[in-house]
Structures are given as C-alpha cells and as structure tokens.
Write a protein that holds these residues in place. Structure first.
Motif, PDB file in Angstrom:
ATOM      1  N   ALA A 216       0.827  -1.203   0.000  1.00 53.15           N
ATOM      2  CA  ALA A 216       0.000   0.000   0.000  1.00 53.15           C
ATOM      3  C   ALA A 216       0.869   1.265   0.000  1.00 53.15           C
ATOM      4  CB  ALA A 216      -0.924  -0.007   1.214  1.00 53.15           C
ATOM      5  N   PHE A 217       1.963   1.238   0.762  1.00 54.18           N
ATOM      6  CA  PHE A 217       2.885   2.378   0.780  1.00 54.18           C
ATOM      7  C   PHE A 217       3.515   2.597  -0.597  1.00 54.18           C
ATOM      8  CE2 PHE A 217       7.333   3.762   1.176  1.00 54.18           C
ATOM      9  CZ  PHE A 217       7.142   5.034   1.714  1.00 54.18           C
ATOM     10  N   LEU A 218       3.875   1.505  -1.284  1.00 56.43           N
ATOM     11  CA  LEU A 218       4.467   1.634  -2.618  1.00 56.43           C
ATOM     12  C   LEU A 218       3.467   2.227  -3.598  1.00 56.43           C
ATOM     13  CD1 LEU A 218       6.839   1.094  -4.514  1.00 56.43           C
ATOM     14  CD2 LEU A 218       5.975  -1.230  -4.819  1.00 56.43           C
ATOM     15  N   GLY A 219       2.218   1.753  -3.556  1.00 57.73           N
ATOM     16  CA  GLY A 219       1.204   2.322  -4.435  1.00 57.73           C
ATOM     17  C   GLY A 219       0.961   3.794  -4.164  1.00 57.73           C
ATOM     18  N   LEU A 220       0.963   4.182  -2.883  1.00 59.67           N
ATOM     19  CA  LEU A 220       0.793   5.597  -2.537  1.00 59.67           C
ATOM     20  C   LEU A 220       1.972   6.424  -3.029  1.00 59.67           C
ATOM     21  CD1 LEU A 220      -0.811   7.778  -1.028  1.00 59.67           C
ATOM     22  CD2 LEU A 220       0.440   7.148   1.047  1.00 59.67           C
ATOM     23  N   ALA A 221       3.183   5.886  -2.911  1.00 58.32           N
ATOM     24  CA  ALA A 221       4.364   6.606  -3.382  1.00 58.32           C
ATOM     25  C   ALA A 221       4.314   6.815  -4.900  1.00 58.32           C
ATOM     26  CB  ALA A 221       5.628   5.840  -2.998  1.00 58.32           C
ATOM     27  N   ILE A 222       3.829   5.825  -5.642  1.00 54.82           N
ATOM     28  CA  ILE A 222       3.705   5.972  -7.094  1.00 54.82           C
ATOM     29  C   ILE A 222       2.723   7.087  -7.439  1.00 54.82           C
ATOM     30  CG2 ILE A 222       2.981   4.802  -9.203  1.00 54.82           C
ATOM     31  CD1 ILE A 222       3.885   2.181  -7.907  1.00 54.82           C
ATOM     32  N   ALA A 223       1.599   7.120  -6.733  1.00 56.75           N
ATOM     33  CA  ALA A 223       0.598   8.154  -6.997  1.00 56.75           C
ATOM     34  C   ALA A 223       1.127   9.551  -6.654  1.00 56.75           C
ATOM     35  CB  ALA A 223      -0.675   7.854  -6.209  1.00 56.75           C
ATOM     36  N   VAL A 224       1.832   9.670  -5.521  1.00 52.30           N
ATOM     37  CA  VAL A 224       2.382  10.972  -5.129  1.00 52.30           C
ATOM     38  C   VAL A 224       3.454  11.430  -6.118  1.00 52.30           C
ATOM     39  CG1 VAL A 224       3.701  12.167  -3.340  1.00 52.30           C
ATOM     40  CG2 VAL A 224       1.820  10.660  -2.703  1.00 52.30           C
ATOM     41  N   ALA A 225       4.321  10.502  -6.542  1.00 55.01           N
ATOM     42  CA  ALA A 225       5.356  10.855  -7.518  1.00 55.01           C
ATOM     43  C   ALA A 225       4.740  11.275  -8.853  1.00 55.01           C
ATOM     44  CB  ALA A 225       6.298   9.676  -7.721  1.00 55.01           C
ATOM     45  N   ARG A 226       3.655  10.643  -9.224  1.00 53.53           N
ATOM     46  CA  ARG A 226       2.963  11.029 -10.470  1.00 53.53           C
ATOM     47  C   ARG A 226       2.432  12.449 -10.369  1.00 53.53           C
ATOM     48  NH1 ARG A 226      -2.152  11.018 -12.917  1.00 53.53           N
ATOM     49  NH2 ARG A 226      -2.181  10.134 -15.046  1.00 53.53           N
ATOM     50  N   HIS A 227       1.819  12.762  -9.239  1.00 50.34           N
ATOM     51  CA  HIS A 227       1.285  14.110  -9.046  1.00 50.34           C
ATOM     52  C   HIS A 227       2.394  15.155  -9.064  1.00 50.34           C
ATOM     53  CE1 HIS A 227      -1.213  17.360  -7.499  1.00 50.34           C
ATOM     54  NE2 HIS A 227      -0.317  17.551  -6.538  1.00 50.34           N
ATOM     55  N   LEU A 228       3.500  14.881  -8.364  1.00 44.63           N
ATOM     56  CA  LEU A 228       4.604  15.840  -8.330  1.00 44.63           C
ATOM     57  C   LEU A 228       5.247  16.000  -9.701  1.00 44.63           C
ATOM     58  CD1 LEU A 228       6.280  14.844  -4.940  1.00 44.63           C
ATOM     59  CD2 LEU A 228       4.739  16.764  -5.397  1.00 44.63           C
ATOM     60  N   THR A 229       5.355  14.901 -10.442  1.00 43.17           N
ATOM     61  CA  THR A 229       5.960  14.971 -11.776  1.00 43.17           C
ATOM     62  C   THR A 229       5.133  15.828 -12.717  1.00 43.17           C
ATOM     63  OG1 THR A 229       6.960  12.790 -11.490  1.00 43.17           O
ATOM     64  CG2 THR A 229       6.755  13.619 -13.739  1.00 43.17           C
ATOM     65  N   LEU A 230       3.828  15.630 -12.706  1.00 47.46           N
ATOM     66  CA  LEU A 230       2.966  16.387 -13.614  1.00 47.46           C
ATOM     67  C   LEU A 230       2.834  17.836 -13.173  1.00 47.46           C
ATOM     68  CD1 LEU A 230       0.135  13.771 -14.267  1.00 47.46           C
ATOM     69  CD2 LEU A 230       2.197  14.225 -15.587  1.00 47.46           C
ATOM     70  N   THR A 231       2.843  18.059 -11.861  1.00 46.89           N
ATOM     71  CA  THR A 231       2.739  19.434 -11.373  1.00 46.89           C
ATOM     72  C   THR A 231       3.986  20.244 -11.717  1.00 46.89           C
ATOM     73  OG1 THR A 231       1.354  18.655  -9.547  1.00 46.89           O
ATOM     74  CG2 THR A 231       2.295  20.848  -9.326  1.00 46.89           C
ATOM     75  N   GLY A 232       5.140  19.571 -11.748  1.00 44.13           N
ATOM     76  CA  GLY A 232       6.392  20.279 -12.034  1.00 44.13           C
ATOM     77  C   GLY A 232       6.608  20.618 -13.489  1.00 44.13           C
ATOM     78  N   LEU A 233       5.735  20.163 -14.387  1.00 44.40           N
ATOM     79  CA  LEU A 233       5.893  20.475 -15.802  1.00 44.40           C
ATOM     80  C   LEU A 233       5.479  21.911 -16.073  1.00 44.40           C
ATOM     81  CD1 LEU A 233       4.528  17.217 -17.496  1.00 44.40           C
ATOM     82  CD2 LEU A 233       6.906  17.897 -17.171  1.00 44.40           C
ATOM     83  N   ALA A 234       6.336  22.608 -16.799  1.00 44.56           N
ATOM     84  CA  ALA A 234       6.025  23.999 -17.117  1.00 44.56           C
ATOM     85  C   ALA A 234       4.925  24.104 -18.165  1.00 44.56           C
ATOM     86  CB  ALA A 234       7.289  24.719 -17.601  1.00 44.56           C
TER      87      ALA A 234
END
Length: 313
Positions: A216-234
């Motif tokens: 469950a922690f790994l799945g949450l980390a994937i979702a958080v990393a996805r959000h941060l990656t897309l948010t950081g796109l200019a």
C-alpha cells in the motif's frame, strides 16, 4: 534463548523485512524493467495510439519542420502551418508511424544503455537514419507513392550530455545491485524472523500484514510521484502525454504493489481462518470427551434403593 528475547528478535527482523520490501520492489523494477530494451519498447508501444502523445508528436515535429523551412526559405505563408500539422496528424494514424515510434524508442534506449555500460565520457546521441529506413520500408509495403525515393539523412539527435553520464553510471550500478539483493534480503529476514519467533503463527501474521502495508505504501508513493511529476511540468498542454508515459512506465511497478498488498492480506486471512478452524475443532473435541451432566441448578438424581435379601420381610 528466552521467549521474550526470541519475540524481540523476531519483531525486529520482520519489521526490517517489511521496510525493505517496497524498496526492493522499486529497485528491481528500475534495474530489470527500465533497463531492458525489449520491455521498454513493449511498454511504450501502446502510446503510439494515445491521442495526447500523438498531439505532442505532431506539434513538436511540425514546429521543427516549420523552423527549418523558415531558416532555409525565409518567412512562410500562414496557411502552411495547419497544412503541415494536418499532414503529420494523418501520418500518426498509419502503420509507418507505429514502426517509427517503436524503432525510435528502441534506438534511443539502446544508445542510453550502451553509454551506461561504457566508460567513455561522450554525448549520447542516436542516429535516426535506421529509423527512417524502417519507416520507408513500411511505407513501401503499404504501397505509398514515392516511398522508395525518400532521402535518408544521418541526423543525430542528442539524448544525454557527457557531464551527466558519471552520475547516471553510479546510480545504475547501485540499482543493479539493489535490484537483486534488496528483495532477497527482505525475504531472508522475514523467513528468519518467523523461524525464531516464540509464536510463529503471530509472526507469520505480522509479516503478512507488514507486506500488505508495504504494498500500500508503494502504491501511494507511485501516486504521489505522479502528481509531483505532472505538477512540475512547465507546459500544461503536455501533461496528458506525460501522464500517459508515466503510467506506461510504472505499470509493472503498480502491479507489484497490488501483488504485495494482495499476497499479504491473503496470507493474513488464511492464518486467521486456520486458527479459527483449529479453535473450533478443539472446542468440539472437548465437548465430545467431557462427562455428561444434567442442567445447571438441577437436583442430583436419587440413589437407587439397596437390593432386597431373599427370605427377609
């Protein structure tokens, strides 16, 4: 070893195993999933039909063609821009485009992996002439007019600068070792913790629940990393395409997180059910072997009268 010490050692080993489990899955995915050219191309192949990815390809390639044409021939007429983009959009629906997509991804990934295994500090580039050759063959097979007359220019595209290779090589070597040893160490620690436990049933339940928690922690980390990656796109317009690429690359990792969660919960439920069945059997066995007695609070049955002696009144 005393019972208390065995319990403490078992708890420490199982806790460490559950902590290493998600990191081991992440390292194994990076070491054996991302670095394998065949798996990478297979994961990226469905993106050729993704509308967001095709729009980015059309805009990027179209703008490049227009800039080169403007540099060679001067300012272009305004109606040329939609014509070029419409032609490229039509091309992205052909088999030749899918061939170019797969060949381009394969060439780029092979170039990066060759540079990581090489000790030379040089810019990582890829030659697109072989890709264009495969596209021309695909177009000729589809009977496209003048496909055999397309020029093949040896155009090299830069992928990685030379000053970043040293850091990437170190990270790749660490991942290569961690991808093998971390999952193995997690399993070994869990098995050892269960073996030395004073109550192995509880230790197995704790290891199973810890594994599920790690998934469950790994799945949450994937979702958080996805959000941060897309948010950081200019560029906000490229976020759907970046999301599609991210989801395609992390599909195996998401499957691993669900696998850990499912296996952990299944094992924990199985241990609980076997304990419930075992307790039920013991209760039924005790009831079957216990002496029968009357209801609670009832008077004891009267003793039978003594036998009469013959001849005595």
């Amino acid at each position: 070893m005393s019972r208390r010490l065995r319990t403490a050692v078992s708890a420490a080993l199982i806790a460490l195993s559950c902590l290493l489990m998600p990191f081991g899955a992440l390292a194994a995915w990076a070491a054996y999933g991302l670095t394998d050219t065949g798996r990478y191309v297979t994961a990226m192949a469905p993106l050729a039909a993704d509308p967001a990815v095709r729009d980015v390809v059309v805009d990027t390639v179209g703008d490049g063609i227009l800039r080169r044409a403007a540099a060679e021939r001067g300012p272009l007429r305004p109606e040329i821009t939609p014509f070029v983009h419409d032609a490229l959009r039509s091309f992205t629906r052909t088999r030749a485009y899918r061939t170019a997509w797969d060949a381009g991804n394969e060439a780029a990934h092979s170039a990066v992996m060759s540079a990581l295994h090489d000790d030379r500090d040089r810019d990582v580039t890829v030659d697109l002439a072989p890709v264009a050759d495969r596209v021309r063959e695909r177009m000729a097979a589809d009977h496209v007019t003048f496909a055999d007359r397309l020029p093949l220019a040896h155009t090299r595209v830069a992928l990685l600068p030379a000053d970043e290779l040293a850091t990437l090589r170190k990270g790749y070597r660490v991942l290569d070792l961690a991808g093998f040893w971390l999952p193995l160490a997690a399993v070994a620690l869990a098995v050892t913790g269960i073996a030395v436990a004073a109550c192995r049933r509880r230790a197995l339940t704790a290891a199973a629940l810890g594994t599920a928690l790690g998934g469950a922690f790994l799945g949450l980390a994937i979702a958080v990393a996805r959000h941060l990656t897309l948010t950081g796109l200019a560029d906000g317009a490229g976020r759907p395409a970046a999301a599609a690429v991210y989801d395609a690359l992390t599909a195996t990792l998401r499957t691993a997180s669900w696998f850990l969660l499912g296996v952990g919960l299944t094992v924990a439920a199985g241990v609980w059910l076997t304990r419930y069945v075992r307790v039920g059997r013991l209760v039924r066995r005790r009831r079957a072997t216990a002496p029968r007695s009357g209801p609670v609070g009832a008077a004891p049955a009267p003793a039978p009268p003594p036998p009469r002696t013959p001849g005595r009144v």
